[in-house]
Design a protein around this motif. Structure first.
Motif, PDB file in Angstrom:
ATOM      1  N   GLU A  10       0.859  -1.161   0.000  1.00  0.00           N
ATOM      2  CA  GLU A  10       0.000   0.000   0.000  1.00  0.00           C
ATOM      3  C   GLU A  10       0.901   1.218   0.000  1.00  0.00           C
ATOM      4  OE1 GLU A  10      -3.970   0.751   2.656  1.00  0.00           O
ATOM      5  OE2 GLU A  10      -2.119   0.399   3.707  1.00  0.00           O
ATOM      6  N   SER A  11       0.521   2.215  -0.752  1.00  0.00           N
ATOM      7  CA  SER A  11       1.369   3.407  -0.769  1.00  0.00           C
ATOM      8  C   SER A  11       1.324   4.065   0.608  1.00  0.00           C
ATOM      9  CB  SER A  11       0.879   4.388  -1.823  1.00  0.00           C
ATOM     10  OG  SER A  11      -0.310   4.986  -1.375  1.00  0.00           O
ATOM     11  N   ALA A  12       2.335   4.845   0.904  1.00  0.00           N
ATOM     12  CA  ALA A  12       2.414   5.497   2.218  1.00  0.00           C
ATOM     13  C   ALA A  12       1.193   6.383   2.427  1.00  0.00           C
ATOM     14  CB  ALA A  12       3.685   6.317   2.310  1.00  0.00           C
ATOM     15  N   PHE A  13       0.784   7.069   1.346  1.00  0.00           N
ATOM     16  CA  PHE A  13      -0.356   7.965   1.495  1.00  0.00           C
ATOM     17  C   PHE A  13      -1.635   7.173   1.736  1.00  0.00           C
ATOM     18  CE2 PHE A  13      -4.070  10.200  -0.125  1.00  0.00           C
ATOM     19  CZ  PHE A  13      -4.030  11.325   0.683  1.00  0.00           C
ATOM     20  N   ALA A  14      -1.780   6.039   0.984  1.00  0.00           N
ATOM     21  CA  ALA A  14      -2.987   5.217   1.158  1.00  0.00           C
ATOM     22  C   ALA A  14      -3.073   4.697   2.593  1.00  0.00           C
ATOM     23  CB  ALA A  14      -2.973   4.071   0.163  1.00  0.00           C
ATOM     24  N   SER A  15      -1.937   4.280   3.111  1.00  0.00           N
ATOM     25  CA  SER A  15      -1.915   3.770   4.476  1.00  0.00           C
ATOM     26  C   SER A  15      -2.269   4.892   5.467  1.00  0.00           C
ATOM     27  CB  SER A  15      -0.517   3.220   4.783  1.00  0.00           C
ATOM     28  OG  SER A  15      -0.356   3.043   6.144  1.00  0.00           O
ATOM     29  N   TRP A  16      -1.707   6.063   5.227  1.00  0.00           N
ATOM     30  CA  TRP A  16      -1.961   7.219   6.102  1.00  0.00           C
ATOM     31  C   TRP A  16      -3.444   7.574   6.074  1.00  0.00           C
ATOM     32  CZ3 TRP A  16      -3.696  12.260   6.060  1.00  0.00           C
ATOM     33  CH2 TRP A  16      -3.238  13.089   7.091  1.00  0.00           C
ATOM     34  N   TRP A  17      -3.994   7.582   4.867  1.00  0.00           N
ATOM     35  CA  TRP A  17      -5.389   7.958   4.698  1.00  0.00           C
ATOM     36  C   TRP A  17      -6.326   6.929   5.329  1.00  0.00           C
ATOM     37  CZ3 TRP A  17      -8.436  11.707   4.467  1.00  0.00           C
ATOM     38  CH2 TRP A  17      -9.708  11.636   3.920  1.00  0.00           C
ATOM     39  N   ARG A  18      -5.949   5.651   5.163  1.00  0.00           N
ATOM     40  CA  ARG A  18      -6.756   4.584   5.766  1.00  0.00           C
ATOM     41  C   ARG A  18      -6.767   4.746   7.297  1.00  0.00           C
ATOM     42  NH1 ARG A  18      -4.777  -0.015   7.547  1.00  0.00           N
ATOM     43  NH2 ARG A  18      -2.905   0.187   6.277  1.00  0.00           N
ATOM     44  N   THR A  19      -5.608   5.063   7.848  1.00  0.00           N
ATOM     45  CA  THR A  19      -5.524   5.225   9.305  1.00  0.00           C
ATOM     46  C   THR A  19      -6.383   6.402   9.769  1.00  0.00           C
ATOM     47  OG1 THR A  19      -3.284   4.391   9.204  1.00  0.00           O
ATOM     48  CG2 THR A  19      -3.910   5.503  11.231  1.00  0.00           C
ATOM     49  N   VAL A  20      -6.312   7.512   9.024  1.00  0.00           N
ATOM     50  CA  VAL A  20      -7.124   8.672   9.386  1.00  0.00           C
ATOM     51  C   VAL A  20      -8.605   8.283   9.376  1.00  0.00           C
ATOM     52  CG1 VAL A  20      -7.896  10.964   8.638  1.00  0.00           C
ATOM     53  CG2 VAL A  20      -5.474  10.405   8.560  1.00  0.00           C
ATOM     54  N   ARG A  21      -9.002   7.544   8.338  1.00  0.00           N
ATOM     55  CA  ARG A  21     -10.410   7.177   8.220  1.00  0.00           C
ATOM     56  C   ARG A  21     -10.860   6.271   9.367  1.00  0.00           C
ATOM     57  NH1 ARG A  21     -11.655   4.045   3.891  1.00  0.00           N
ATOM     58  NH2 ARG A  21      -9.511   3.891   3.196  1.00  0.00           N
ATOM     59  N   VAL A  22     -10.006   5.282   9.679  1.00  0.00           N
ATOM     60  CA  VAL A  22     -10.373   4.343  10.753  1.00  0.00           C
ATOM     61  C   VAL A  22     -10.417   5.079  12.093  1.00  0.00           C
ATOM     62  CG1 VAL A  22      -9.642   2.301  12.036  1.00  0.00           C
ATOM     63  CG2 VAL A  22      -9.498   2.323   9.556  1.00  0.00           C
TER      64      VAL A  22
END
Lengths: 291, 275, 335
Positions: A10-22
């Motif tokens: 997962e791209s770093a941004f995708a991972s970051w965004w997923r974490t923000v969402r969760v």
């Protein structure tokens, strides 16, 4: 197949965004009790309107019932201030409640996520709960106090940019507050309230910073919230309102605001990294205060 | 060990009051965070309101109003968070059950809580008034000290009576005391005229707000502190009379509600669901 | 003739409940269903039962925290409904798992505060506190803040609080719940010591630990679903577990082998133990154990130990209720 999905990089941004969402989802689950009618009344109507009415009556007592620019100044400041408190609280309580109440801090922290993204998500969730109070206060100002909050005279794109920058700056301040909360126990949960009170005084939330002593005026200019509230007033109240920085044009205000926010974001991240390192070195990251 | 004969009656009541006030008094000495949270924080809010009046170009006495309002906030916070909400915290912490079976009775515990809280709050209020007045160079001329102290004393009795009344109500209500105490923050600061003369609300709204003893107490004290310039809500004597009536009413109501709470707690088992 | 320390007659206590998916009719929960008890002064009386059996409710009624719905209850001859104050002068209560107290206070200060609620003069109260703290081994911690105490220390402090007023009747509600083995043993030892030093005093102890009731109590009542289903001295109660013999057997995991249907096997309770299986067998007669051993041997299960045991209160409980106390707890806790 499922395993393969999970392993897909997962791209770093995708991972970051997923974490923000969760984290946002989690924060919402924790905080969504404000939708209970009684709690909605307390936090979205009674308290913010009570605060705004104090200012309105202070104004009426002195002006003997007259109307002027100061009312609009009060109202916009009072309306948007809950975002500051909620945003900072959301972030600080993201750590404190996980550490003291839910006992999940060590598990969240050791999971392969960006902990900063997690805190941003928790903070945004709490900030969202301030939206109703802001909307109700603005509507009250528009319809009851006859404050010129007219769509026709608003600079909506300007206000939206200012709002987005404002939320960013609150996150940056939140990182500074949470860094301090990480280092102390006990009364850490009240820290956002304390910082909020100090900022309320300095940032021209309810009066133009021009009435402050010179040294506090300089300090006010270094804090992004001062520029945020100034920009929101300019965006929503249109030309001719009372100003904290009468010498600046609207664009200058926005540009300085963006620059100050950038400095605070960088500073917030640095301070947080230092606090995180220190907490790990001292072994106090998940230390419960027992309060 | 045999000389430890327990006292009864008034002596036990006094011992219990002192015993319960001890954690409040000693707690303030041990945990210094109150210096910041209960003195500096209200002071910061107070100063912000002072600057509002300065921005509005208000006369100097308005600064005095705000500083008095800041000191009053300290009392109100103490009554709401440490009296009204206290039974709720005590229930959560398991103390309430113990208090209900000790022979001195709940009123002694509440009097101890009030006394301990009052001592700490007076210190905070004095600090707020002293620092605020120094910072903004406010001078007060109390025209009638005995009347001023009488108003303050009667208001405090009424205020803590209201606190005990709320303590029972919050518990009976069953909602989280945290939220209920929050409900009575800014709305009360507004209605009781903490930062402006309550007369501005109009007669009937002001009379309604006078159910909170601080409303008339603040107005009466402002009349005494700023004689001739403060626009009174009601004549001083009338305000003192109503405050006296409120104090007596709240004590009677508090006692009634305490008994009701004790009875309901025993009848319905509301203090605990463990069986 | 002295009055009984505790006396209840057909005591009923119901809790009103709101309608919920689990209780659509909103029917009241009956916590005590006609409890009749008689505890003479000077006795250490145990109330044994699973969670939710009504133990705590009974104590709450007796210490004047709860009103009975029906029936009568007296403590030292005083009515729990009408003579509340007189009862409170003469009793004390200690509950397990308690977190009461003010973290800001030291152990000694916390106890002194409670002594004042009983009207004790400060000087002798402090002397008594020190003495009791020494007895429970907490004297060295007397100046430590209560927020810094471990669970075991906190419970010792609570026990001292309960003993401070020198009560005539002491109510102990699960005093060792949640404590580690050592702390629980210490608490039991102090309770025994106190009753030894104060022979006229009465203790009502609730517990769901069988061995605790056996070790401490002169008499034990078993309470289940709000009713007292048996009551007697522990030895006399155990005699009721007649009609068979009891064996304790340790073997490998059973993996589907059923022993319950074997001839002479009246009941077989299993418990996993460090990768092995512990079986408590209630057999009609000694000879039935041969059948059990044969089945295990035929299934290639090694037997690590086998011993004949005396029946305990656990067996009495099983006979009376039809399930082990742990199972009753699990059922109560389950959905």
């Amino acid at each position: 197949m499922e395993a393969a999905d999970r392993l897909r990089p997962e791209s770093a941004f995708a991972s970051w965004w997923r974490t923000v969402r969760v984290a946002y989802w989690l924060g919402w689950q924790v905080e969504s009790n404000w939708t209970d009618p009684l709690l909605f009344f307390i936090y979205s109507i009674a308290r913010p309107l009570g605060g705004a009415l104090i200012l309105v009556f202070m104004y009426f007592v002195v002006s003997r019932g007259g109307r002027g620019d100061m009312l609009g100044f009060f109202l916009v400041g009072s309306a948007f201030w809950p975002f500051v408190i909620a945003g900072m609280m959301g972030m600080a309580w993201g750590i404190i409640s996980d550490r003291e109440h839910w006992k999940t801090l060590k598990y969240v922290y050791t999971s392969p996520i960006s902990y900063r993204a997690y805190l941003v998500g928790r903070s945004l969730a709490q900030a969202t709960s301030a939206t109703a109070a802001t909307a109700i206060t603005l509507l009250f100002g528009r319809w009851v106090l006859q404050i010129p909050l007219h769509l026709s005279s608003m600079d909506i794109p300007y206000a939206l940019v200012a709002f987005a920058l404002g939320i960013t700056s609150i996150m940056a301040l939140g990182f500074v507050v949470v860094s301090a909360a990480m280092s102390i126990s006990g009364e850490a949960w009240r820290m956002p309230e304390g910082v909020g009170a100090a900022l309320y005084l300095i940032c021209g939330a309810i009066f133009p910073v021009t009435v402050l002593p010179a040294v506090l005026q300089d300090l006010a200019q270094a804090i992004p919230l001062t520029w945020w509230l100034e920009a929101m007033r300019r965006g929503l109240l249109g030309a001719g309102g009372l100003r904290s920085f009468p010498w600046s044009s609207d664009l200058q205000v926005l540009a300085i605001f963006a620059a100050v926010t950038a400095v605070w974001v960088a500073g917030g991240v640095l301070v947080f990294s230092y606090a995180e390192q220190r907490a790990r070195a001292l072994g106090i990251l998940d230390r419960e205060s027992g309060y | 060990m045999n000389d430890a004969t327990p006292a009864r009656g008034m002596l036990r009541l006094l011992r219990a009051i002192l015993g319960r006030s001890y954690p409040r008094i000693i707690g303030a000495n041990r945990d210094k965070s109150w210096l910041f949270y209960d003195t500096v924080l209200p002071l910061l809010g107070t100063i912000a309101f002072v600057y509002v009046y300065k921005a509005l170009g208000a006369p100097e006495r308005f600064v005095g109003y705000v500083i008095m309002g800041g000191a009053t906030v300290a009392f109100w916070m103490n009554v709401m968070w440490s009296m009204a909400a206290q039974f709720y915290w005590d229930k959560q912490g398991g103390n309430l059950e113990l208090y209900m079976v000790v022979p001195c009775g709940i009123p002694a515990i509440l009097l101890g809580m009030s006394f301990g809280g009052f001592v700490g709050t007076v210190i905070r209020a004095i600090a707020i008034v002293a620092i605020g007045s120094l910072l903004f160079d406010v001078h007060y001329t109390v025209s009638q000290w005995p009347v001023f102290l009488l108003v303050f004393g009667v208001a405090i009795v009424g205020l803590y009576g209201l606190g005990v009344t709320f303590a029972s109500l919050f518990l009976l209500w069953g909602r989280e005391a945290w939220h209920m105490a929050n409900l009575f923050m800014e709305p009360v600061f507004f209605l009781s005229g903490f930062y402006f003369p309550v007369r501005a609300l109009g007669f009937w709204a002001g009379m309604g707000a006078s159910l909170i003893p601080l409303t008339l107490a603040l107005d009466a004290m402002r009349q005494l502190l700023f004689p001739g310039t403060h626009p009174p809500f009601l004549p001083l004597g009338t305000e003192l009379g109503i405050l006296g009536a409120l104090a007596i009413s709240f004590i009677v109501l508090a006692r009634f509600l305490l008994r009701k709470m004790e009875y309901l707690a025993r009848r319905e088992g509301r203090l605990s669901l463990r069986f | 003739m002295t009055v009984p320390a505790i006396e209840t007659k057909e005591l009923v206590r119901e809790y009103r409940m709101k309608r919920s998916p689990q209780n659509p009719s909103g029917a009241p929960v009956v916590a005590l269903d006609g409890v009749t008890l008689d505890v003479p002064q000077g006795e250490m009386f145990g109330l044994l039962g699973p969670n939710g059996a009504g133990k705590t409710t009974l104590i709450k009624v007796l210490v004047t925290l709860l009103l009975p719905t029906a029936g009568a209850a007296r403590v030292l001859g005083l009515d729990v409904v009408g003579q509340v104050q007189q009862i409170r002068e003469r009793i004390s209560m200690v509950s397990g798992g308690e977190h009461s107290g003010y973290g800001i206070l030291t152990v000694r200060e916390q106890l002194w505060m409670f002594s004042q609620f009983y009207g004790l003069p400060s000087k002798p109260a402090l002397a008594r506190i020190d003495e009791l703290l020494k007895v429970v081994g907490l004297y060295e911690e007397r100046n430590r803040r209560t927020s810094a105490l471990s669970t075991g220390m906190r419970q010792k402090m609570n026990l001292v609080r309960g003993l401070l007023s020198d009560p005539e009747v002491l109510f102990l509600d699960e005093p060792t719940v949640g404590l580690d083995v050592t702390a629980a043993r210490d608490i039991r030892a102090y309770i025994k010591e106190w009753i030894r030093m104060k022979p006229g005093r009465t203790i009502l102890l609730t517990t769901h630990y069988m061995h605790e009731a056996e070790e401490l109590c002169d008499r034990v009542a078993i309470i289940h679903k709000g009713r007292i289903i048996a009551g007697d001295a522990p030895a006399a109660l155990k005699l009721r577990a007649t009609g068979g013999t009891y064996f304790l057997l340790t073997t490998e995991t059973l993996d589907g082998i059923s022993l319950a249907g074997l001839p002479g096997v009246q009941r077989a309770d299993t418990r996993a133990l460090d990768g092995r299986m512990e079986l408590r067998l209630h057999l009609a007669e000694d000879g039935a154990i041969a059948g059990v051993v044969k089945v295990l041997a035929d299934s290639n299960r090694r037997i690590f130990s086998l011993q004949k045991i005396e029946p305990t209160l656990e067996e009495v409980f099983v006979q009376l209720v039809g399930q082990r106390l742990e199972e009753a707890d699990e059922r109560k806790a389950g959905p």
